[in-house]
Design a protein around this motif. Structure first.
Motif, mmCIF file in Angstrom:
data_model
loop_
_atom_site.group_PDB
_atom_site.id
_atom_site.type_symbol
_atom_site.label_atom_id
_atom_site.label_comp_id
_atom_site.label_asym_id
_atom_site.label_seq_id
_atom_site.Cartn_x
_atom_site.Cartn_y
_atom_site.Cartn_z
ATOM 1 N N MET A 1 0.864 -0.658 0.160
ATOM 2 C CA MET A 1 -0.055 -0.340 -0.234
ATOM 3 C C MET A 1 0.508 1.252 -0.034
ATOM 4 N N LYS A 2 0.661 1.950 -0.899
ATOM 5 C CA LYS A 2 1.137 3.520 -0.633
ATOM 6 C C LYS A 2 0.622 4.661 -0.403
ATOM 7 N N LEU A 3 1.756 4.712 0.411
ATOM 8 C CA LEU A 3 0.819 5.690 1.694
ATOM 9 C C LEU A 3 0.986 7.294 1.228
ATOM 10 N N LEU A 4 -0.254 8.420 1.475
ATOM 11 C CA LEU A 4 -0.152 9.791 0.848
ATOM 12 C C LEU A 4 -0.008 10.145 1.661
ATOM 13 N N GLU A 5 1.140 11.069 2.047
ATOM 14 C CA GLU A 5 1.370 12.704 2.973
ATOM 15 C C GLU A 5 0.643 13.671 2.820
ATOM 16 N N PRO A 6 -0.406 13.423 4.275
ATOM 17 C CA PRO A 6 -0.773 15.207 3.815
ATOM 18 C C PRO A 6 -0.277 16.771 3.612
ATOM 19 N N ARG A 7 -1.348 17.234 3.109
ATOM 20 C CA ARG A 7 -1.011 18.645 2.671
ATOM 21 C C ARG A 7 -1.229 19.029 3.703
ATOM 22 N N THR A 8 0.154 19.938 3.976
ATOM 23 C CA THR A 8 -0.088 21.004 4.759
ATOM 24 C C THR A 8 -1.290 21.703 4.602
ATOM 25 N N GLY A 9 -1.731 23.261 5.981
ATOM 26 C CA GLY A 9 -2.107 23.866 5.736
ATOM 27 C C GLY A 9 -4.228 23.915 5.728
ATOM 28 N N ALA A 107 -3.033 5.672 -1.703
ATOM 29 C CA ALA A 107 -3.048 5.498 -3.410
ATOM 30 C C ALA A 107 -3.394 4.072 -3.813
ATOM 31 N N GLY A 108 -4.455 4.046 -4.674
ATOM 32 C CA GLY A 108 -5.167 3.128 -5.987
ATOM 33 C C GLY A 108 -3.490 2.724 -6.707
ATOM 34 N N PRO A 109 -4.669 1.723 -7.412
ATOM 35 C CA PRO A 109 -3.799 1.158 -8.482
ATOM 36 C C PRO A 109 -3.759 2.659 -9.889
ATOM 37 N N ALA A 110 -4.704 2.969 -9.728
ATOM 38 C CA ALA A 110 -4.979 4.537 -10.659
ATOM 39 C C ALA A 110 -4.657 5.579 -10.548
ATOM 40 N N LEU A 139 -7.550 3.595 7.179
ATOM 41 C CA LEU A 139 -6.116 2.962 6.621
ATOM 42 C C LEU A 139 -5.870 1.561 7.180
ATOM 43 N N GLY A 140 -6.830 0.864 7.821
ATOM 44 C CA GLY A 140 -6.109 -0.191 7.473
ATOM 45 C C GLY A 140 -7.168 -1.570 6.136
ATOM 46 N N THR A 141 -8.448 -0.365 5.834
ATOM 47 C CA THR A 141 -8.456 -1.083 4.597
ATOM 48 C C THR A 141 -8.113 -0.983 3.563
ATOM 49 N N GLY A 142 -7.158 0.404 3.410
ATOM 50 C CA GLY A 142 -6.089 0.226 2.406
ATOM 51 C C GLY A 142 -5.603 -1.027 1.860
ATOM 52 N N GLU A 143 -5.231 -2.478 2.896
ATOM 53 C CA GLU A 143 -4.377 -3.017 2.121
ATOM 54 C C GLU A 143 -5.023 -3.747 1.442
ATOM 55 N N TRP A 144 -6.807 -3.893 1.640
ATOM 56 C CA TRP A 144 -7.393 -4.275 -0.348
ATOM 57 C C TRP A 144 -7.576 -3.667 -0.901
ATOM 58 N N LYS A 145 -8.117 -1.622 -0.832
ATOM 59 C CA LYS A 145 -8.562 -0.940 -1.508
ATOM 60 C C LYS A 145 -7.192 -0.722 -2.568
ATOM 61 N N HIS A 146 -6.075 -1.272 -2.185
ATOM 62 C CA HIS A 146 -4.858 -0.557 -2.758
ATOM 63 C C HIS A 146 -4.648 -1.187 -3.997
ATOM 64 N N ASP A 147 -5.829 -2.389 -4.672
ATOM 65 C CA ASP A 147 -5.206 -2.918 -5.407
ATOM 66 C C ASP A 147 -6.739 -3.828 -6.256
ATOM 67 N N ILE A 148 -7.871 -2.620 -6.097
ATOM 68 C CA ILE A 148 -9.137 -2.125 -6.727
ATOM 69 C C ILE A 148 -8.754 -2.304 -8.099
ATOM 70 N N PRO A 149 -9.427 -2.570 -9.013
ATOM 71 C CA PRO A 149 -9.003 -1.721 -10.176
ATOM 72 C C PRO A 149 -9.610 -0.408 -10.502
ATOM 73 N N PHE A 151 -9.529 2.552 -9.007
ATOM 74 C CA PHE A 151 -9.157 2.864 -7.066
ATOM 75 C C PHE A 151 -8.319 4.121 -7.297
ATOM 76 N N VAL A 152 -8.374 4.987 -7.262
ATOM 77 C CA VAL A 152 -7.610 6.611 -7.614
ATOM 78 C C VAL A 152 -6.679 6.781 -6.416
ATOM 79 N N ALA A 153 -7.463 7.314 -5.520
ATOM 80 C CA ALA A 153 -6.736 7.027 -3.782
ATOM 81 C C ALA A 153 -8.156 7.735 -2.647
ATOM 82 N N ALA A 154 -7.508 7.498 -1.726
ATOM 83 C CA ALA A 154 -8.111 8.095 -0.206
ATOM 84 C C ALA A 154 -7.537 8.975 0.370
ATOM 85 N N THR A 155 -8.564 10.130 0.258
ATOM 86 C CA THR A 155 -7.661 11.431 0.794
ATOM 87 C C THR A 155 -8.800 11.671 1.995
ATOM 88 N N PRO A 156 -8.183 11.935 3.490
ATOM 89 C CA PRO A 156 -8.786 12.088 4.683
ATOM 90 C C PRO A 156 -8.753 13.272 5.449
#
Length: 217
Positions: A1-9, A107-110, A139-149, A151-156
């Protein structure tokens, strides 16, 4: 799973529902950005979303920091102008504002592909710890979501007062979203997240209609 660091602000999500007039709202808010935000210190970007029924506009505004956001809000309040004044005769059926900071996503595969379908989902929680608990579930769901065709990303995001958790996942199109929703792990993840809520979530299924300023995910 590729983690995405948060943007500041600070990020402000303004959701406004009017019957069949979301496109008109988008035009109104674009004028608002160009006249009252563009040259304001600390303004970074804005993104407009429109639901598929044409009733709801969601405007996400990114500020460099909380002080810039507060200064702008104070200026708008003092001169009596702003988005509300530009709504004209439109009948507002519902309105909500979320103000918070971005937290770690994934991030997801897309990743990097154009977003054709997205959701703005806001959950009300008891306190900041509960918001972080929902974030941990996500974040725990990212272990399986990152393989779903598709899927672009989750931004919380977590609100400044810690009482709301907002997630803005993205897919390439509606078909990819449906594949995602049919995954057998979805019901368990939703049930776990719901345990931390104190009311029904506010969910808007939408598409991105424009980016103003820097293009951000």
């Amino acid at each position: 799973m590729k983690l995405l660091e948060p943007r500041t602000g600070v990020f402000v999500f303004e959701s406004v529902t009017v019957s069949g007039a979301a496109a008109e709202l988008a035009d109104i808010f674009t004028v608002e950005i160009e006249e009252n935000y563009w040259q304001t210190p600390g303004f970074v970007s804005a993104r407009l979303y429109q639901d598929f029924e044409g009733d709801t506009l969601v405007a996400r505004v990114h500020w460099a920091d909380e002080s810039d956001y507060r200064a702008h809000a104070k200026a708008v309040a003092s001169d009596g102008k702003g988005f509300q004044d530009r709504l004209g005769e439109l009948e507002i059926l519902d309105r909500a504002t979320f103000v918070g900071t971005q937290v770690q996503g994934f991030a997801g595969p897309a990743e990097g592909e154009a977003t054709g379908y997205t959701v703005v989902a806001t959950r009300r929680v008891r306190d900041r710890q509960a918001a972080h608990d929902v974030h941990a579930v996500l974040l725990g769901t990212g272990e399986w979501k990152h393989d779903i065709p598709g899927f672009v990303a989750a931004t919380p995001y977590i609100s400044l007062d810690g009482t709301e958790f907002l997630n803005n996942p993205q897919w390439v199109d509606r078909d990819a979203f449906q594949v995602y929703m049919n995954h057998p792990s979805i019901p368990g993840g939703l049930t776990e997240a719901n345990q931390h809520e104190i009311g029904p979530p506010r969910i808007v299924h939408c598409r991105i209609v424009s980016d103003i300023g820097a293009v951000e995910g």
